[in-house]
Enzyme design. Structure first.
Site, mmCIF file in Angstrom:
data_model
loop_
_atom_site.group_PDB
_atom_site.id
_atom_site.type_symbol
_atom_site.label_atom_id
_atom_site.label_comp_id
_atom_site.label_asym_id
_atom_site.label_seq_id
_atom_site.Cartn_x
_atom_site.Cartn_y
_atom_site.Cartn_z
ATOM 1 N N ASP A 171 0.868 -1.182 0.000
ATOM 2 C CA ASP A 171 0.000 0.000 0.000
ATOM 3 C C ASP A 171 0.900 1.225 0.000
ATOM 4 O OD1 ASP A 171 -1.690 2.158 0.618
ATOM 5 O OD2 ASP A 171 -3.132 0.785 1.520
ATOM 6 N N HIS A 213 -20.918 -10.232 -7.256
ATOM 7 C CA HIS A 213 -20.685 -9.025 -6.432
ATOM 8 C C HIS A 213 -21.407 -9.150 -5.080
ATOM 9 C CE1 HIS A 213 -19.733 -4.430 -6.753
ATOM 10 N NE2 HIS A 213 -19.631 -4.840 -5.513
ATOM 11 N N GLU A 220 -21.074 -5.393 -15.056
ATOM 12 C CA GLU A 220 -21.894 -6.310 -14.249
ATOM 13 C C GLU A 220 -23.338 -6.219 -14.693
ATOM 14 O OE1 GLU A 220 -20.974 -5.334 -10.148
ATOM 15 O OE2 GLU A 220 -18.964 -6.136 -10.335
ATOM 16 N N CYS A 245 -12.315 -9.204 -4.658
ATOM 17 C CA CYS A 245 -13.606 -8.754 -4.128
ATOM 18 C C CYS A 245 -13.664 -7.235 -4.120
ATOM 19 C CB CYS A 245 -13.800 -9.241 -2.690
ATOM 20 S SG CYS A 245 -14.170 -10.980 -2.573
ATOM 21 N N ASP A 282 -15.365 -11.868 -7.583
ATOM 22 C CA ASP A 282 -16.695 -11.411 -7.157
ATOM 23 C C ASP A 282 -17.140 -10.169 -7.929
ATOM 24 O OD1 ASP A 282 -18.959 -11.405 -5.353
ATOM 25 O OD2 ASP A 282 -18.048 -9.670 -4.353
ATOM 26 N N ARG A 322 -12.757 -4.424 -7.194
ATOM 27 C CA ARG A 322 -13.377 -3.920 -8.414
ATOM 28 C C ARG A 322 -12.798 -4.660 -9.611
ATOM 29 N NH1 ARG A 322 -16.859 -2.510 -5.774
ATOM 30 N NH2 ARG A 322 -17.822 -0.474 -5.542
HETATM 31 C C1 3PG Z 1 -19.124 -1.410 -2.098
HETATM 32 O O1 3PG Z 1 -18.513 -0.670 -2.862
HETATM 33 O O2 3PG Z 1 -19.569 -1.011 -1.014
HETATM 34 C C2 3PG Z 1 -19.297 -2.852 -2.443
HETATM 35 O O3 3PG Z 1 -18.753 -3.122 -3.686
HETATM 36 C C3 3PG Z 1 -20.732 -3.283 -2.352
HETATM 37 O O4 3PG Z 1 -21.516 -2.887 -3.432
HETATM 38 P P1 3PG Z 1 -23.110 -3.147 -3.394
HETATM 39 O O5 3PG Z 1 -23.693 -2.145 -2.436
HETATM 40 O O6 3PG Z 1 -23.619 -2.920 -4.768
HETATM 41 O O7 3PG Z 1 -23.332 -4.529 -2.916
#
Ligand code: 3PG
Length: 533
Positions: A171, A280, A262, A231, A257, A233
């Protein structure tokens, strides 16, 4: 009535809270296209969204009464932030409410990959029992590489440590060599992470630097036994490069995910080998959805009803909460801007704001935004407020200086504003008295103690006998009552500030301007005073 549009699937807890809030009207409209959204968004004061609806520049072309968007979740990549800021629409999110759920989903996918659970499940359903085909790997003692050590990255690190993994993180915004008392090593070079990780998980935002971070070159550095979890983007991963690597055995597996589009229609990962896909679902738990929906509702109503800002995404440097003291000075700034605005019709080159007194220091830049908004708003035909004042000033090449002086002047906290416009340099100085009411202490160097409200007429004249009588007579002849009058003089010139019960008509103003003794006449309309109890 405060009107709220819920434009994405929101948990019932949040909807119920909105429905039970006094003075709030709610409409739930999901599945809108950007143009459908654009057609209705201006009828609402606030909007709550998640990641499905696309709030594009077109959708924000006619913002009407819209003042704020609350994202029930974290990512705001489905909102055109520049368009929102330009339109003076505040965007807020709920930065922490779904952290644990997303970290747990990451762990679930990691375990599913390491133990080949999706394939094993399909295998058993097909009536087979070849256990030797599903020998997995333990997490314990494997190296987990985490890209991004923000809230979710850290939550994943904690959980991975509980599984006895060796955890490395990357990071660029962390300066130390380790986090969690040395338990997680922070590497300086992301390539080191790619080379060392047995399992790699992504928890970064999409920026120009991170888009397609996982590409062919990055994959070439990884071991063929490495597995990848995403998980965060979809845009962080070059989808074709990952699909090819999985099909060619250059990576052992991937659990994904999130996708650039999407749902991921036509995405090469749909047919790739050793891949586990979820739609997602990182934040999709009952707990996270209840939490984000309630927090989004509170955040939105706090801003719309009480003017309090939390978790603002498209403005920086504004205090999260305005105290009664802050609000009284913002009100003063708005009135000072209103007094200066009549001289700025032909353009403003520079606005200088200075605060005097240590209590005002933290408010200086906010006051400068407020003054910019009130000076420019009457002339540019667009809504201006604390959200977009700086941006609009910059776009128009306006020079803005905001300086905080620790020392106080005659009063404990004072604000002074000078504008350089097509009509020369004008200035105003003000404060808020202990009664909570704003006072103007000087206009263009003419000292006074004037409460700025309602209809004002500023009359600049030669300081000679008879001018007050002349002005009084002209107002009397036109049947306009003078409610209050402030006089100030310097260097053989004088300024009269009159407060009127009703508007001065054009013929009265013309008669005033035609008088030899009168040098300039300006009318100003300010809001009535509202002093907080
Ligand atoms: C976020 O950015 O909080 C997550 O990717 C969740 O997205 P969502 O609210 O569409 O489930």
């Amino acid at each position: 009535m405060t009107r709220i549009l819920v434009a994405d699937k929101l948990a019932s807890e949040g909807i119920e809270k909105l429905r039970s809030a006094a003075g709030v009207e709610v409409e739930v409209r999901t599945g809108l296209s950007p143009s459908e959204l654009g057609g209705i968004v201006g009828e609402f004061d606030g909007m709550i969204i998640r990641s499905a609806v696309k709030v594009t520049a077109d959708a924000l072309a006619k913002t009407g009464r819209l003042r704020a968007i609350a994202r029930a979740g974290v990512g705001v990549d489905n909102i055109d932030l520049q368009a929102a800021t330009g339109a003076g629409v505040l965007v807020m999110n709920t930065p922490d409410a779904n952290t644990i759920s997303t970290a747990e989903h990451t762990m679930a996918l990691l375990l599913a990959l390491m133990r080949k659970i999706p394939a094993a499940h399909t295998h058993v359903l097909s009536g087979e029992w070849k256990r030797a085909s599903f020998v997995g790997s333990q997490l314990a003692s494997r190296t987990l590489g985490i890209v991004g050590l923000g809230r979710v990255g850290r939550a994943v690190a904690r959980r991975a440590l509980a599984f006895d993994m060796r955890v490395l993180g990357f990071d660029p915004f962390i300066s130390g060599d380790t986090i969690f008392d040395g338990a997680v090593k922070v590497v300086r070079d992301v390539e080191e992470l790619f080379k060392e990780a047995d399992c790699l998980t992504l928890h970064a935002k999409v920026t120009d630097e991170t888009r397609n971070l996982i590409n062919r070159d990055a994959i070439a550095l990884m071991k063929p036994t490495t597995v990848l979890v995403n998980c965060a983007r979809g845009e962080l991963v070059d989808q074709q490069a990952l699909a090819d690597a999985l099909n060619e055995g250059k990576l052992a597996g991937a659990a994904i995910d999130v996708f650039p589009e999407e749902p991921p229609v036509g995405n090469p990962l749909l047919s790739a080998a050793n891949v586990t896909l979820t739609p997602h679902l990182g934040a999709s738990t009952a707990e996270a959805q209840a939490a984000v929906s309630l927090e989004a509702v509170d955040t939105l109503l706090d801003y719309l009803v009480r003017g309090e800002m939390r978790s603002a995404v498209n403005v920086v440097g504004l205090p999260a909460h305005f105290s009664a003291y802050d609000r009284s000075f913002l009100d003063l700034a708005c009135r000072m801007g209103g007094i200066l605005a009549p001289w700025c019709a032909s353009g403003v080159r520079r606005i200088r704001l200075a605060t005097y007194g240590s209590d005002l220091r933290k408010l200086t830049s906010t006051l400068s935004r407020q003054v910019i908004a009130d000076i420019l708003a009457p002339h540019i035909g667009a809504r201006l407020n604390l959200v977009n004042a700086d941006t609009v000033a910059k776009e128009r090449g306006l020079e803005v200086d905001a300086v905080a002086h620790e020392n106080a002047l005659d009063y404990p906290d004072t604000v002074s504003v000078t504008v350089e416009s097509g009509e020369g340099e004008r200035s105003v100085e003000g404060t808020v008295f202990a009664d909570g009411k704003p006072r103007i202490l000087a206009i263009d160097g003419y000292r006074m103690e004037m409460t700025p409200e309602k209809r004002l007429v500023l009359i600049y004249n030669d300081d000679r006998p008879g001018v007050i009588g002349l002005v009084g007579k002209l107002f009397g002849d036109h049947g306009i009552n003078i409610a209050d009058m402030t006089l100030s003089r310097r260097e053989r010139k004088a300024l009269m500030v009159l407060k009127l019960d009703e508007e001065a008509d054009e013929s009265l103003l013309r008669s005033l301007r035609e008088a030899d003794e009168i040098l300039d006449v300006r009318t100003i309309l300010l809001p009535a005073l509202h002093v907080e109890p």
